[in-house]
Design a protein around this motif. Structure first.
Motif, mmCIF file in Angstrom:
data_model
loop_
_atom_site.group_PDB
_atom_site.id
_atom_site.type_symbol
_atom_site.label_atom_id
_atom_site.label_comp_id
_atom_site.label_asym_id
_atom_site.label_seq_id
_atom_site.Cartn_x
_atom_site.Cartn_y
_atom_site.Cartn_z
ATOM 1 N N THR A 52 0.627 -0.859 0.280
ATOM 2 C CA THR A 52 0.146 0.143 0.154
ATOM 3 C C THR A 52 1.483 1.525 0.267
ATOM 4 O OG1 THR A 52 -1.879 -0.867 1.020
ATOM 5 C CG2 THR A 52 -2.001 1.578 1.319
ATOM 6 N N LYS B 178 -9.311 -2.276 -3.925
ATOM 7 C CA LYS B 178 -9.541 -1.711 -2.166
ATOM 8 C C LYS B 178 -9.231 -0.628 -2.192
ATOM 9 C CE LYS B 178 -10.412 -5.655 -1.067
ATOM 10 N NZ LYS B 178 -11.820 -5.900 0.072
ATOM 11 N N LEU B 179 -7.749 -0.118 -2.430
ATOM 12 C CA LEU B 179 -7.267 1.455 -2.529
ATOM 13 C C LEU B 179 -8.737 1.827 -3.464
ATOM 14 C CD1 LEU B 179 -4.100 1.633 -2.974
ATOM 15 C CD2 LEU B 179 -5.095 1.997 -0.969
ATOM 16 N N ASN C 153 -11.797 1.580 -3.744
ATOM 17 C CA ASN C 153 -13.166 1.446 -2.696
ATOM 18 C C ASN C 153 -13.028 2.157 -1.647
ATOM 19 O OD1 ASN C 153 -14.367 0.086 -4.458
ATOM 20 N ND2 ASN C 153 -14.810 -1.939 -3.461
ATOM 21 N N SER C 154 -11.704 1.897 -0.769
ATOM 22 C CA SER C 154 -11.975 2.904 0.346
ATOM 23 C C SER C 154 -11.456 4.743 -0.286
ATOM 24 C CB SER C 154 -10.622 2.918 0.611
ATOM 25 O OG SER C 154 -10.678 1.633 1.113
ATOM 26 N N ASN C 155 -11.740 4.777 -1.239
ATOM 27 C CA ASN C 155 -11.747 6.480 -1.807
ATOM 28 C C ASN C 155 -10.470 6.973 -1.518
ATOM 29 O OD1 ASN C 155 -14.090 7.226 -3.026
ATOM 30 N ND2 ASN C 155 -15.007 6.779 -0.937
ATOM 31 N N GLN D 22 -23.802 6.141 2.303
ATOM 32 C CA GLN D 22 -22.162 6.444 3.350
ATOM 33 C C GLN D 22 -24.015 7.237 4.068
ATOM 34 O OE1 GLN D 22 -20.218 10.377 1.937
ATOM 35 N NE2 GLN D 22 -22.121 10.918 0.677
ATOM 36 N N ASN E 296 -15.535 8.153 -7.459
ATOM 37 C CA ASN E 296 -15.232 6.903 -7.954
ATOM 38 C C ASN E 296 -15.973 5.872 -8.525
ATOM 39 O OD1 ASN E 296 -14.937 3.788 -7.165
ATOM 40 N ND2 ASN E 296 -14.873 4.519 -5.522
#
Length: 240
Positions: free
Chosen positions: A6, A45-46, A48-50, A168, A213
């Motif tokens: 990461t 993953k990054l 989706n995690s914004n 959210q 996104n």
């Protein structure tokens, strides 16, 4: 997710405004043992995690624009708490129409309270709110909105919440993400007054002002069967 991988991806993103997986893979393979599928998983993953966004086909960038996170109005919190206390197991998305205003080109009044819930619960929620003396419409279409709704009043629209819709939580209230809002404006008949050229302005402003996104946007637009229309708009706006 490996902290080392990461950190390496984010370090690369800091130095490259836009990058593709080939360039990223070539750089990372010099310092660590990582294959393409693992790298794609980390990127997924990054995104989706914004932390990262997709800027095009196979292209990525670090998030530099703010996340769309409008604050719920006091009466939105009141309605949510009322529904939550009476229907603790129902799922909701609740927001005020004013959150659309910053995205608009031609400003139009909208003080509607949108209450979205599962299809099986919608009529029960509608009956409850009506019994509470609230001005409320159940799944109103274009004709009903045009003829009978004062968009400048705190009328409530009870609508179906699409399964897997991207939500959210803001101040404890389940609200729409920017991606959900853009797609719903294209799809829902009660947003007829925003469709056409105005919806294109809204989408353009959304991309200009906020982090979008794309994976979430395309997944939800496909679910709501407006992906082709959305892609055509993005192509016309040179946002592909």
């Amino acid at each position: 997710m490996s902290n080392e991988t990461t950190s390496a991806i984010l370090s690369f993103a800091e130095k490259h405004h836009d990058f593709n997986i080939e360039d990223l893979s070539e750089s990372l393979c010099k310092s660590m043992d990582i294959n393409r599928s693992s790298l794609l998983w980390h990127l997924f993953k990054l995104v989706n995690s914004n932390v990262l966004i997709r800027t095009g086909r196979g292209m990525y960038a670090k998030v530099t624009k703010p996340i769309f996170s409008p604050q719920p109005a006091d009466d939105i919190i009141e309605v949510f708490n009322l529904l939550q206390s009476n229907f603790p197991f129902a799922k909701f998305c609740i927001y005020q129409g004013e959150i659309i205003s910053p995205l608009q080109h031609h400003l139009s009044s909208n003080r509607i309270i949108y209450v979205e819930t599962e299809r099986d619960s919608a009529e029960t929620i509608f009956d409850f709110l009506k019994g509470e003396g609230r001005p409320v419409f159940l799944r109103p279409g274009k004709d009903i909105v045009y003829r009978y709704v004062d968009m400048d009043s705190r009328t409530i629209f009870v609508k179906n919440l699409v399964s897997e819709a991207p939500l959210q939580e803001v101040s404890g209230i389940p609200m729409p993400t920017l991606e959900k809002l853009m797609v719903d404006i294209l799809r829902d008949s009660d947003f007829f007054y925003l469709q056409g050229s105005e919806s294109e302005h809204i989408i353009e402003n959304a991309f200009r002002m906020y982090s979008v996104n794309r994976s979430r946007l395309f997944r939800y637009s496909n679910r709501r069967k407006v992906k082709d229309e959305l892609l055509s708009i993005l192509n016309n706006l040179n946002l592909q």
